[in-house]
Design an enzyme around this catalytic site. Structure first.
Site, PDB file in Angstrom:
ATOM      1  N   TYR A  99      17.289 -51.461  55.168  1.00  0.00           N
ATOM      2  CA  TYR A  99      17.791 -52.130  54.282  1.00  0.00           C
ATOM      3  C   TYR A  99      19.005 -52.619  54.275  1.00  0.00           C
ATOM      4  O   TYR A  99      19.801 -52.544  54.790  1.00  0.00           O
ATOM      5  CB  TYR A  99      18.047 -50.443  53.430  1.00  0.00           C
ATOM      6  CG  TYR A  99      18.717 -50.727  51.774  1.00  0.00           C
ATOM      7  CD1 TYR A  99      18.041 -51.292  50.907  1.00  0.00           C
ATOM      8  CD2 TYR A  99      20.132 -51.481  51.808  1.00  0.00           C
ATOM      9  CE1 TYR A  99      18.540 -51.434  49.500  1.00  0.00           C
ATOM     10  CE2 TYR A  99      20.480 -51.638  50.483  1.00  0.00           C
ATOM     11  CZ  TYR A  99      19.778 -52.014  49.558  1.00  0.00           C
ATOM     12  OH  TYR A  99      20.465 -52.142  48.027  1.00  0.00           O
ATOM     13  N   GLU A 111      18.536 -57.808  47.565  1.00  0.00           N
ATOM     14  CA  GLU A 111      17.953 -56.910  47.942  1.00  0.00           C
ATOM     15  C   GLU A 111      17.000 -57.212  49.297  1.00  0.00           C
ATOM     16  O   GLU A 111      15.717 -57.887  48.588  1.00  0.00           O
ATOM     17  CB  GLU A 111      17.271 -56.314  47.448  1.00  0.00           C
ATOM     18  CG  GLU A 111      18.089 -54.142  48.117  1.00  0.00           C
ATOM     19  CD  GLU A 111      16.834 -52.955  46.613  1.00  0.00           C
ATOM     20  OE1 GLU A 111      18.147 -52.413  46.298  1.00  0.00           O
ATOM     21  OE2 GLU A 111      16.001 -53.073  46.378  1.00  0.00           O
TER      22      GLU A 111
END
Ligand code: GDP
Ligand code: MN
Length: 378
Positions: free
Chosen positions: A101, A189
């Protein structure tokens, strides 16, 4: 403003981020054609403005063009968290070895942008954040200095990324940060950043939210917006030029000034109610604006009562009262309306309200208690 994954990936690719080869389609036949062109196993991904598509069944692998067409016919038209899938992204499938992530957002408490890196990326990142937050390395970014190389190294080591990922993640993080700054993002992201079985790093998903208040600086991005993908009431508010946020409760709230409206939300909560919305009509209370605001709030079928909280400063209270009376007279109102009016000429304003079915209140607490009670009885 939210944009789709395929659009976010186009942006990130311009900043040098490797993304899988793929194209967008709106019909199963188009999906088949793209799968044939790619000539390998593909992944068919719903394009909707919400996360968690994978868990919702909106992301499927397909070995052949036939299969891609079949899964596309199931995904297109599917409902994911209230949004209808109108487009899919068809991409070459990846041989996923690891999922990481990477994210940047604003940490309001720290008044800094924050870089987040985790070796526990993928569809469960929300649970990771809630249950094992120590698995997400966080580094605050000084706005004057920007994201420094040593911070990237710190974050990647603290997150415990694998050796191959540490070597390559810097390029992704720098591109992500540059995108975040250039596009006035509130969130940028990559989840997951994939380490493939072949040992390469590639962005399998991308998410970019742009701060609506900065949209005037990005006229070129306006056409990326898709109203059908937003809350329909918020989209209508946008068309009307009203500052409205949908909150899901049953008490409509209208006030002048963002702070006052937020205070009103708290009072309604304290009184045991649930606000349906935030709506700031700004300074003044012209009948047209009031009518438009009231009409919008009442388009929400859950609204059982409306609370006006108006502070008369430069705008006089009697003027405001006339605006509310004229505005509400134009609409066929079936729910109770409480008006709390204070400030200049409040007595005159209340006297005007007394001649109507609108319920006057003197304090915010009293107003909140009244509307909660009336809405409950209605
Ligand atoms: P999200 O659920 O909306 O965040 O959508 P993602 O694009 O992140 O996809 C969810 C999950 O689907 C990923 O974490 C992967 O595990 C899986 N996935 C996505 N693309 C591929 C792919 O090309 N190959 C494989 N095997 N899995 C994929
Ligand atoms: Mn994802």
């Amino acid at each position: 403003m939210k944009i789709h994954e395929y659009q976010a990936k186009q942006v990130l690719a311009r900043y040098g981020v490797p993304v899988p080869a793929g194209e967008v389609a709106t019909t199963p036949a188009e999906v088949r054609a793209i799968a044939e062109k790619l000539g390998k196993r593909v992944v068919v991904k719903s394009q909707v403005h919400v996360g968690g598509r994978g868990k919702a069944g909106g992301i499927k692998l397909a070995d052949t063009p036939d299969e891609a067409e079949a899964v596309a016919s199931r995904i297109l038209g599917m409902d994911i968290k209230g949004l209808t899938v109108e487009k899919v992204l068809v991409e070459e499938a990846l041989n996923i070895a690891r999922e990481y992530y990477l994210g940047i957002t604003l940490d309001r408490g720290a008044q800094r942008n924050v870089l987040m890196v985790s070796a526990a990326g993928g569809v469960d990142i929300e649970e990771v954040a809630a249950e094992t937050p120590e698995k997400i390395a966080r580094v605050l970014i000084d706005p004057a200095l920007g994201l420094r190389d040593y911070q990237i190294r710190d974050a990647c080591y603290a997150a415990g990324l694998d050796r191959e990922a540490i070597a390559g993640a810097g390029k992704f993080l720098k591109a992500l940060y540059q995108t975040y700054i250039d596009m006035d993002c509130s969130l940028a992201e990559i989840n997951p950043l994939v380490l493939t079985a072949e040992g390469t790093l590639i962005a399998a998903d991308g998410k970019i939210n742009i701060d609506d208040n900065a949209m005037y600086r990005h006229a070129d991005l306006a056409d990326l917006a898709e109203e059908g993908q937003d809350n329909p009431l918020e989209a209508e508010a946008h068309r009307r030029g009203l500052q409205y946020v949908y909150l899901g409760g049953d008490i409509g709230i209208i006030g002048n000034g963002a702070g006052l409206v937020m205070g009103t939300l708290d009072e309604v909560k304290d009184a045991g109610g649930t606000p349906a919305n935030f709506l700031d009509i700004g300074g003044g209370a012209k009948a047209e604006v009031v009518a438009s605001a009231l009409e919008l709030v009442l388009m929400d079928p859950n609204v059982k009562g409306v609370l006006f909280n108006i502070f008369g400063g430069i705008t006089r209270g009697d003027e405001v009262a006339r605006g509310i009376i004229a505005g509400s007279a134009r609409l066929n109102i079936q729910v109770p309306i409480v008006v709390r009016l204070t400030g200049t000429n409040e007595a005159e304003g209340r006297a005007l309200l007394a001649q109507t079915t609108l319920v006057p209140a003197e304090t915010m607490q009293e107003a909140a208690a009244k509307i909660v009670e009336l809405a409950r009885a209605a």
